[in-house]
Design an enzyme around this catalytic site. Structure first.
Site, mmCIF file in Angstrom:
data_model
loop_
_atom_site.group_PDB
_atom_site.id
_atom_site.type_symbol
_atom_site.label_atom_id
_atom_site.label_comp_id
_atom_site.label_asym_id
_atom_site.label_seq_id
_atom_site.Cartn_x
_atom_site.Cartn_y
_atom_site.Cartn_z
ATOM 1 N N TYR A 123 -48.476 8.559 60.366
ATOM 2 C CA TYR A 123 -48.344 9.761 61.200
ATOM 3 C C TYR A 123 -48.198 9.382 62.684
ATOM 4 C CZ TYR A 123 -48.877 14.632 62.593
ATOM 5 O OH TYR A 123 -48.642 15.890 63.117
ATOM 6 N N LYS A 169 -41.384 13.646 61.445
ATOM 7 C CA LYS A 169 -40.649 12.397 61.570
ATOM 8 C C LYS A 169 -39.176 12.575 61.931
ATOM 9 C CE LYS A 169 -44.137 9.972 60.977
ATOM 10 N NZ LYS A 169 -44.721 9.692 62.283
ATOM 11 N N TYR A 216 -52.499 21.422 58.951
ATOM 12 C CA TYR A 216 -51.567 21.425 57.809
ATOM 13 C C TYR A 216 -52.330 22.042 56.631
ATOM 14 C CZ TYR A 216 -48.540 18.077 60.261
ATOM 15 O OH TYR A 216 -47.703 17.463 61.173
ATOM 16 N N HIS A 245 -52.952 14.141 71.352
ATOM 17 C CA HIS A 245 -53.787 14.536 70.216
ATOM 18 C C HIS A 245 -54.280 13.294 69.478
ATOM 19 C CE1 HIS A 245 -52.727 19.035 69.507
ATOM 20 N NE2 HIS A 245 -52.684 18.745 70.816
ATOM 21 N N PRO A 277 -39.664 18.365 57.674
ATOM 22 C CA PRO A 277 -40.455 18.194 58.897
ATOM 23 C C PRO A 277 -41.964 18.038 58.678
ATOM 24 C CG PRO A 277 -39.531 20.403 58.778
ATOM 25 C CD PRO A 277 -39.003 19.666 57.622
HETATM 26 P P1 FAS Z 1 -29.443 17.154 66.879
HETATM 27 O O1 FAS Z 1 -28.913 17.907 65.697
HETATM 28 O O2 FAS Z 1 -30.672 17.637 67.574
HETATM 29 O O3 FAS Z 1 -28.316 17.055 68.018
HETATM 30 C C1 FAS Z 1 -26.964 16.821 67.674
HETATM 31 C C2 FAS Z 1 -26.104 17.439 68.751
HETATM 32 O O4 FAS Z 1 -24.735 17.153 68.423
HETATM 33 C C3 FAS Z 1 -26.241 18.956 68.799
HETATM 34 O O5 FAS Z 1 -26.488 19.372 70.124
HETATM 35 C C4 FAS Z 1 -24.887 19.463 68.287
HETATM 36 O O6 FAS Z 1 -24.492 20.665 68.938
HETATM 37 C C5 FAS Z 1 -23.964 18.318 68.644
HETATM 38 N N1 FAS Z 1 -22.768 18.232 67.808
HETATM 39 C C6 FAS Z 1 -22.644 18.525 66.492
HETATM 40 N N2 FAS Z 1 -21.368 18.306 66.086
HETATM 41 C C7 FAS Z 1 -20.681 17.864 67.184
HETATM 42 C C8 FAS Z 1 -19.344 17.472 67.407
HETATM 43 N N3 FAS Z 1 -18.431 17.490 66.429
HETATM 44 N N4 FAS Z 1 -18.976 17.075 68.653
HETATM 45 C C9 FAS Z 1 -19.900 17.055 69.662
HETATM 46 N N5 FAS Z 1 -21.194 17.416 69.514
HETATM 47 C C10 FAS Z 1 -21.570 17.808 68.280
HETATM 48 N N6 FAS Z 1 -38.106 17.579 63.415
HETATM 49 C C11 FAS Z 1 -39.454 17.513 63.567
HETATM 50 O O7 FAS Z 1 -39.977 16.414 63.749
HETATM 51 N N7 FAS Z 1 -40.230 18.655 63.495
HETATM 52 C C12 FAS Z 1 -39.669 19.898 63.288
HETATM 53 O O8 FAS Z 1 -40.381 20.894 63.223
HETATM 54 C C13 FAS Z 1 -38.274 20.008 63.149
HETATM 55 N N8 FAS Z 1 -37.697 21.235 62.952
HETATM 56 C C14 FAS Z 1 -36.330 21.304 62.793
HETATM 57 C C15 FAS Z 1 -35.681 22.543 62.569
HETATM 58 C C16 FAS Z 1 -34.284 22.616 62.367
HETATM 59 C C17 FAS Z 1 -33.617 23.943 62.140
HETATM 60 C C18 FAS Z 1 -33.516 21.434 62.380
HETATM 61 C C19 FAS Z 1 -32.027 21.472 62.156
HETATM 62 C C20 FAS Z 1 -34.146 20.199 62.608
HETATM 63 C C21 FAS Z 1 -35.546 20.136 62.823
HETATM 64 N N9 FAS Z 1 -36.205 18.918 63.060
HETATM 65 C C22 FAS Z 1 -37.537 18.815 63.215
HETATM 66 C C23 FAS Z 1 -35.473 17.709 63.155
HETATM 67 C C24 FAS Z 1 -34.917 17.681 64.551
HETATM 68 O O9 FAS Z 1 -35.952 17.666 65.490
HETATM 69 C C25 FAS Z 1 -34.039 16.468 64.605
HETATM 70 O O10 FAS Z 1 -34.696 15.329 64.049
HETATM 71 C C26 FAS Z 1 -33.573 16.160 65.988
HETATM 72 O O11 FAS Z 1 -32.960 17.321 66.491
HETATM 73 C C27 FAS Z 1 -32.617 14.980 65.889
HETATM 74 O O12 FAS Z 1 -31.968 14.892 67.081
HETATM 75 P P2 FAS Z 1 -30.429 14.458 67.109
HETATM 76 O O13 FAS Z 1 -30.238 13.284 66.226
HETATM 77 O O14 FAS Z 1 -30.090 14.368 68.554
HETATM 78 O O15 FAS Z 1 -29.621 15.632 66.396
HETATM 79 C C1 PHB Z 2 -43.910 21.589 65.421
HETATM 80 O O1 PHB Z 2 -44.802 21.739 66.287
HETATM 81 O O2 PHB Z 2 -42.804 22.158 65.472
HETATM 82 C C2 PHB Z 2 -44.191 20.656 64.269
HETATM 83 C C3 PHB Z 2 -45.310 19.855 64.314
HETATM 84 C C4 PHB Z 2 -45.576 18.999 63.258
HETATM 85 C C5 PHB Z 2 -44.717 18.972 62.161
HETATM 86 C C6 PHB Z 2 -43.580 19.779 62.137
HETATM 87 C C7 PHB Z 2 -43.321 20.628 63.191
HETATM 88 O O3 PHB Z 2 -45.000 18.156 61.116
#
Ligand code: FAS
Ligand code: PHB
Length: 390
Positions: free
Chosen positions: A385, A297, A201, A72, A293
């Site tokens: 961005y 980032k 957005y 994009h 989000p």
């Molecule tokens: P993660 O949380 O993805 O992974 C951590 C892993 O550790 C998980 O699999 C968990 O099960 C495991 N774990 C936890 N405790 C443990 C333990 N005690 N022992 C072993 N394993 C354990 N970012 C965006 O950019 N856009 C979005 O739209 C967006 N939406 C999101 C929605 C939600 C509900 C959440 C929670 C986050 C969102 N994020 C979004 C942010 C998300 O993408 C994170 O930045 C990304 O998952 C980060 O990855 P990790 O650091 O690997 O953490």
């Molecule tokens: C998504 O596609 O999940 C998404 C994209 C951009 C954002 C947040 C979430 O800023």
């Protein structure tokens, strides 16, 4: 068992680091609290900075991303019926972002780890990190009712916000900064054609909305909802009607609605834990920091941590140089705070804050008017961005 690097957490941070290290014959064990299906059932990030996409390619995991992902060169900002395209490429000298879901990226990383016969232990419980300030840390956990120990050189805490790693740093050694927001994002995934070929957005008096996608037949939409709401309060019809009410008229004819195949509410928070290391424990990704989000980032700032930590670990093993590890926390935090600022700014700009005074509302309007009328301001938005340099 013994390994060089024990990685807590089988999310994108842990898996990407494991793959990069594995490609350099550095031995890792990943321990994950859930099973692989559960990890892959999470619908999260959708936009990758070029630095993240490059790391996926460097890890040998970029093929499907390059085939199925979408490059994009811009996105749209809607304000009521006003629609403005932010030309990322023009504003940043040709840089772009990749739209490719975190779920698919995590799947690619799991597949690569299995092909490389990397050890991932699922369904671990009662994880304890011991002797972190010695040269021989020990990770203890139970799995299938048996207690296990992993003797290693370094521990990487990639276990997300609710993980055990950050909590293993003594209280007196950790400083936590953060705020929560008085709203959440209700997100749905639907097998419908995206309303626009680029992300939209939308700022609206009823609340923020975001139109995103995973591919040409899979749409991802979000609307700002009160943090007190639950998914049960939102039927598909109610969601589509509310989304429709927040989008510009010019988009409504192309809004295809359908059943949600996933629906969830994510709370919004800004959070940073300092420092990001303690002895031979190094935190990465959500274990150390969380952003709303809005600026896409979350996953991308996790990527920057992995970029720094991967190189620091290589220096330690291949050049017997620990400078990178010693400097990891300060180097990672410098960029973390820049993405915190951008994510907070974009959230403050586009959301309705229930408690905002009339002055604050006017200020928000003025901030958006200035942004949309200034090439300089748009360049700052675009530079952040597409992703600040590592
Ligand atoms: P993660 O949380 O993805 O992974 C951590 C892993 O550790 C998980 O699999 C968990 O099960 C495991 N774990 C936890 N405790 C443990 C333990 N005690 N022992 C072993 N394993 C354990 N970012 C965006 O950019 N856009 C979005 O739209 C967006 N939406 C999101 C929605 C939600 C509900 C959440 C929670 C986050 C969102 N994020 C979004 C942010 C998300 O993408 C994170 O930045 C990304 O998952 C980060 O990855 P990790 O650091 O690997 O953490
Ligand atoms: C998504 O596609 O999940 C998404 C994209 C951009 C954002 C947040 C979430 O800023």
């Amino acid at each position: 068992m013994k390994t060089q690097i024990c990685i807590i957490g089988g999310g994108p941070s842990g898996l990407l680091l494991a793959q990069l290290l594995n490609n350099n014959a550095i031995d890792t064990v990943v321990i994950e609290r859930r099973n692989k299906e559960h990890v892959l059932s999470r619908i999260r990030a959708g936009v990758l900075e070029q630095g993240f996409s490059k790391m996926m390619r460097d890890a040998g995991c970029g093929e499907r991303m390059d085939k199925e992902g979408e490059v994009h060169s811009g996105f749209q900002i809607a304000d009521g019926n006003r629609l403005k395209r932010i030309d990322l490429s023009k504003l940043t000298g040709g840089r772009t972002v990749m739209v490719y879901g975190q779920t698919e990226l995590t799947r690619d990383l799991y597949d690569a780890r299995e092909r490389a016969n990397g050890l991932t232990i699922y369904n671990v419980e009662d994880v304890n990190l011991n002797d972190l300030t010695t040269d021989a840390p020990v990770v203890e956990f139970s799995v299938n009712g048996e207690t296990e120990q992993i003797y290693c050189d370094l521990v990487v805490g990639a276990d997300g916000f609710h993980g055990v790693s950050r909590k293993s740093i003594p209280k007196g050694k950790l400083t936590e900064h953060g705020r929560t927001y008085p709203f959440g994002w209700l997100g749905i995934l639907s097998r419908t054609k995206p309303v626009s070929s680029e992300l939209v957005y939308a700022r609206h008096s009823r609340g923020f909305a975001l139109c995103s996608m995973r591919n040409k037949l899979l749409s991802r939409y979000y609307i700002q909802v009160p943090i007190s709401d639950s998914v049960e309060d939102w039927s598909d019809d109610r969601f589509w009607n509310e989304l429709r009410s927040r989008l510009p008229d010019s988009l409504l004819s192309s809004l295809e609605t359908g059943s949600s195949i996933e629906k969830s509410i994510a709370p919004l928070r800004s959070y940073v834990a300092e420092p990001m290391s303690y002895g031979n424990l190094f935190l990465a990704g959500d274990a150390a920091h969380i952003v709303p989000p809005t600026g896409a980032k979350g996953l991308n700032s996790a990527g920057a941590d992995i970029y720094y930590l991967y190189r620091a670990i290589l220096d330690r093993y291949l050049r017997d140089d620990k400078t990178g590890l010693d400097n990891y926390s300060s180097k990672a935090l410098t960029r973390v705070w820049k993405t915190q600022r951008f994510s907070w700014w974009m959230t403050s700009l586009l959301h309705v804050f229930p408690e905002a005074t009339s002055f604050e509302k006017r200020l928000q309007e003025s901030e958006l008017n200035y942004l949309l009328s200034s090439e300089n301001a748009l360049s700052l938005l675009a530079e952040n961005y597409v992703g600040l340099p590592y």
